[in-house]
Design a protein around this motif. Structure first.
Motif, mmCIF file in Angstrom:
data_model
loop_
_atom_site.group_PDB
_atom_site.id
_atom_site.type_symbol
_atom_site.label_atom_id
_atom_site.label_comp_id
_atom_site.label_asym_id
_atom_site.label_seq_id
_atom_site.Cartn_x
_atom_site.Cartn_y
_atom_site.Cartn_z
ATOM 1 N N ALA A 261 0.852 -1.233 -0.031
ATOM 2 C CA ALA A 261 -0.029 0.033 0.018
ATOM 3 C C ALA A 261 0.746 1.296 -0.089
ATOM 4 O O ALA A 261 0.549 2.471 -0.732
ATOM 5 C CB ALA A 261 -0.945 -0.153 1.238
ATOM 6 N N ALA A 262 1.935 1.008 0.978
ATOM 7 C CA ALA A 262 2.829 2.497 0.814
ATOM 8 C C ALA A 262 3.628 2.694 -0.440
ATOM 9 O O ALA A 262 3.626 3.615 -0.968
ATOM 10 C CB ALA A 262 3.680 2.161 1.892
ATOM 11 N N LEU A 263 4.113 1.392 -0.891
ATOM 12 C CA LEU A 263 4.622 1.684 -2.593
ATOM 13 C C LEU A 263 3.746 2.275 -3.608
ATOM 14 O O LEU A 263 3.945 3.119 -4.148
ATOM 15 C CB LEU A 263 4.946 0.385 -2.995
ATOM 16 C CG LEU A 263 6.521 -0.280 -2.249
ATOM 17 C CD1 LEU A 263 6.687 -1.660 -2.614
ATOM 18 C CD2 LEU A 263 7.439 0.547 -2.389
ATOM 19 N N LEU A 267 4.029 5.492 -5.838
ATOM 20 C CA LEU A 267 3.856 5.761 -7.221
ATOM 21 C C LEU A 267 2.808 6.669 -7.850
ATOM 22 O O LEU A 267 3.094 7.404 -8.691
ATOM 23 C CB LEU A 267 3.300 4.229 -7.802
ATOM 24 C CG LEU A 267 4.629 3.160 -7.704
ATOM 25 C CD1 LEU A 267 3.964 1.766 -8.162
ATOM 26 C CD2 LEU A 267 5.533 3.418 -8.624
ATOM 27 N N LEU A 268 1.856 6.691 -6.952
ATOM 28 C CA LEU A 268 0.629 7.595 -7.539
ATOM 29 C C LEU A 268 1.143 9.267 -7.002
ATOM 30 O O LEU A 268 0.822 9.812 -7.755
ATOM 31 C CB LEU A 268 -0.555 7.330 -6.457
ATOM 32 C CG LEU A 268 -1.280 6.158 -6.793
ATOM 33 C CD1 LEU A 268 -2.714 5.946 -5.920
ATOM 34 C CD2 LEU A 268 -2.086 5.891 -8.080
ATOM 35 N N ALA A 269 1.874 9.201 -5.989
ATOM 36 C CA ALA A 269 2.386 10.673 -5.814
ATOM 37 C C ALA A 269 3.317 11.110 -7.017
ATOM 38 O O ALA A 269 3.451 12.103 -7.509
ATOM 39 C CB ALA A 269 3.056 10.546 -4.328
ATOM 40 N N TRP A 270 4.339 9.959 -7.123
ATOM 41 C CA TRP A 270 5.141 10.209 -8.448
ATOM 42 C C TRP A 270 4.595 10.677 -9.649
ATOM 43 O O TRP A 270 5.181 11.614 -10.296
ATOM 44 C CB TRP A 270 6.186 9.236 -8.486
ATOM 45 C CG TRP A 270 6.819 9.107 -9.838
ATOM 46 C CD1 TRP A 270 6.628 8.484 -11.089
ATOM 47 C CD2 TRP A 270 8.003 9.775 -9.943
ATOM 48 N NE1 TRP A 270 7.668 9.031 -11.997
ATOM 49 C CE2 TRP A 270 8.564 9.538 -11.476
ATOM 50 C CE3 TRP A 270 9.069 10.493 -9.034
ATOM 51 C CZ2 TRP A 270 9.775 9.867 -11.845
ATOM 52 C CZ3 TRP A 270 10.243 11.002 -9.824
ATOM 53 C CH2 TRP A 270 10.478 10.717 -10.937
ATOM 54 N N PHE A 271 3.566 9.811 -10.215
ATOM 55 C CA PHE A 271 2.951 10.451 -11.434
ATOM 56 C C PHE A 271 2.062 11.386 -11.370
ATOM 57 O O PHE A 271 1.855 12.228 -12.246
ATOM 58 C CB PHE A 271 2.369 9.072 -11.959
ATOM 59 C CG PHE A 271 3.053 8.041 -12.222
ATOM 60 C CD1 PHE A 271 3.483 8.172 -13.493
ATOM 61 C CD2 PHE A 271 3.220 6.726 -11.544
ATOM 62 C CE1 PHE A 271 4.318 6.862 -14.201
ATOM 63 C CE2 PHE A 271 3.829 5.701 -12.127
ATOM 64 C CZ PHE A 271 4.616 5.749 -13.515
ATOM 65 N N PRO A 276 5.437 15.270 -13.251
ATOM 66 C CA PRO A 276 5.149 16.714 -13.990
ATOM 67 C C PRO A 276 6.233 17.827 -13.534
ATOM 68 O O PRO A 276 6.696 18.472 -14.334
ATOM 69 C CB PRO A 276 3.732 16.899 -13.592
ATOM 70 C CG PRO A 276 3.240 15.562 -13.098
ATOM 71 C CD PRO A 276 4.225 14.925 -12.585
ATOM 72 N N ALA A 277 6.575 17.852 -12.263
ATOM 73 C CA ALA A 277 7.330 18.870 -11.901
ATOM 74 C C ALA A 277 8.763 18.758 -12.483
ATOM 75 O O ALA A 277 9.612 19.792 -12.996
ATOM 76 C CB ALA A 277 7.550 19.052 -10.278
ATOM 77 N N VAL A 278 9.643 17.574 -12.386
ATOM 78 C CA VAL A 278 10.651 17.152 -12.872
ATOM 79 C C VAL A 278 10.603 17.548 -14.266
ATOM 80 O O VAL A 278 11.524 17.945 -15.095
ATOM 81 C CB VAL A 278 11.016 15.764 -12.733
ATOM 82 C CG1 VAL A 278 12.285 15.187 -13.369
ATOM 83 C CG2 VAL A 278 11.177 15.436 -11.261
ATOM 84 N N GLN A 279 9.483 16.848 -15.356
ATOM 85 C CA GLN A 279 9.843 17.100 -16.710
ATOM 86 C C GLN A 279 9.581 18.784 -16.948
ATOM 87 O O GLN A 279 10.120 19.237 -18.074
ATOM 88 C CB GLN A 279 8.421 16.451 -17.198
ATOM 89 C CG GLN A 279 8.466 14.951 -17.145
ATOM 90 C CD GLN A 279 7.135 14.521 -18.059
ATOM 91 O OE1 GLN A 279 5.955 15.057 -17.975
ATOM 92 N NE2 GLN A 279 7.236 12.920 -18.248
#
Length: 473
Positions: A261-263, A267-271, A276-279
């Motif tokens: 669940a934590a992973l 992943l949801l936080a990353w996408f 978007p901020a990194v791109q």
């Protein structure tokens, strides 16, 4: 003497009458002999008789409740030994029938085990009775969640014999999530005793025999009444079942679900947030770099002045080879102002302002058991900045290779440890003018090249490359 029947752990008695038919006073010693002597007694064990008199003694049988006393008939003999005439000893005989008893001891090791789908246990069964039995092992569980299998499921055990039977417990289905589940079960050993046969015995109560000594002893026949035993039915002995437990574990434990669940949240936080901020940051950096490069190109284009008839300051340059000589066919670039050099290219490499890329190859051939070396000398007026070195041992020779840059030893390696070896330096190693790059080889054993025929000597090739530049004035 009449036959006697006795139960293990109990007692039975009979009598024996001793008569003195001699003409002297005689003392008689009585002793039970045979297999039943260990659990038989005579009271009294010694009697004294006048001529023509007799006395009755009592024989008591008390076999222990043990597998060591086998069920069935055991020979009985009483030795009557006269003290004055020992040659007139008399040994009346009979039999003692030991009744069977049944006792099983069952153990389960271990009592509790855990697993995802199944587990293995050991069941130990011991026949504590005094007669052979056939033992059948069974297992039961309150529901139908477990399957219990014994290997083997039946054994024949002699009195006192033990046996170990493997038990495999298997759950009907896996538990993927949730808490562990405990499944209790029971193991039982059932024995079947053999049926008894019809027998006719003489009374085992207080019937009497008679023996004497001194002269030939006359034994008076004892009055007995035949007793007929009933046929015993097959006895089904069922000891107390032994409890056990199987703890079934879930395939995916609770902590693993928390980690998953934590992973998933990461992943949801990353996408959703980080990607978007990194791109956006990367696109901005690329755009800024492209703008700076375009501005720098425009600035250089505006400041360049082409050579020609109207600009006699421009000229043609000439490339150089590694030895410093002019490279044929090299064409110069453009430049401004008096005394400035140009760029050129040629067989020796390319360079600008007296600096060019350069490489040299050192080929060393050495006879077996000898030493040899090959060198490359830096041309006069030049400095060789070495950045790369490649060594080839294409024959697979055995020996030692030492590489030196001037007075500096770079490495010493065994030839048999490599076929191709390369070294690279971010900061060039500077070799001054007239200094040498040396490859020294000690040939121990030539190898076999791709042709399949062993070479007559060792052969190594060393290539050095880097930047060849002019000495500073």
């Amino acid at each position: 003497m009449p036959a006697v029947t006795v139960s293990p752990g109990g007692t039975a008695t009979t009598t024996l009458t001793v008569r003195n038919d001699s003409d002297i006073v005689e003392a008689y010693t009585l002793e039970v002999v045979g297999d039943c002597a260990a659990w038989s007694t005579v009271e009294p064990a010694r009697v004294s008789l006048y001529p023509g008199t007799s006395e009755t003694v009592t024989l008591t049988f008390a076999p222990p409740r043990s597998h060591e006393v086998r069920a069935g008939e055991t020979p009985l003999a009483v030795r009557v030994l006269p003290a004055e005439h020992p040659e007139s000893v008399v040994v009346p005989e009979s039999t003692v029938t030991v009744e069977p008893f049944h006792e099983l001891r069952t153990e389960l090791e271990p009592r509790r085990r855990r697993g995802w789908r199944g587990a293995r246990f050991r069941t130990a069964v011991q026949n504590k009775g005094n007669t052979p039995v056939d033992v059948a092992l069974t297992g039961k569980q309150a529901g139908e969640e477990l399957r219990l299998g014994f290997t083997p499921d039946r054994r024949r055990l002699e009195p006192g014999e033990s046996a170990e039977v493997r038990l495999k417990v298997r759950a009907g289905k896996l538990i993927w999530f949730g808490e562990p589940v405990t499944w209790p079960f029971e193991v039982a050993a059932t024995e079947t005793a053999p049926a008894a046969t019809d027998t006719t015995t003489e009374s085992g109560g207080t019937e009497s025999g008679e023996a004497g000594g001194g002269k030939p002893v006359r034994q008076e026949p004892a009055r007995t009444e035949p007793v007929r035993s009933e046929t015993a039915p097959v006895e089904l002995v069922q000891p107390e079942p032994v409890p056990g437990e199987f703890l079934q574990l879930p395939v995916l434990p609770k902590w693993l679900l928390i980690v998953l669940a934590a992973l998933l949240a990461l992943l949801l936080a990353w996408f959703a947030l980080v990607r978007p901020a990194v791109q956006s940051t990367a696109k901005q950096a690329v755009t800024e770099a492209a703008e700076e490069e375009a501005a720098r190109g425009e600035q250089q284009q505006g400041s360049a002045t082409p050579g020609g008839p109207d600009n006699p300051a421009g000229g043609q340059g000439q490339g150089t080879n590694p030895d410093g000589s002019a490279a044929p066919g090299a064409t110069g670039g453009s430049g401004t102002g008096p005394g400035t050099g140009g760029t050129g290219s040629g067989p020796g490499g390319t360079g600008a302002g007296g600096t060019q890329q350069s490489s040299a190859t050192i080929d060393v051939e050495t006879e077996t058991g000898t030493d040899n070396e090959g060198t490359y000398q830096v041309p006069a007026g030049k400095v060789f900045g070495i950045t790369d070195l490649v060594v080839a041992n294409f024959q697979g020779d055995e020996g030692v290779l030492t590489i030196s840059f001037g007075e500096r030893k770079i490495t010493t390696i065994a030839l048999e440890t490599f076929r191709n070896q390369d070294y690279h330096w971010v900061t060039p190693i500077q070799i001054p003018e007239n200094a040498t790059v040396t490859a020294a080889v000690t040939c121990a054993k030539p190898g076999t090249p791709a042709t399949g025929t062993q070479a007559s000597g060792c052969h190594q090739v060393v290539n050095v490359s880097g930047v060849l530049s002019d000495l500073a004035p």
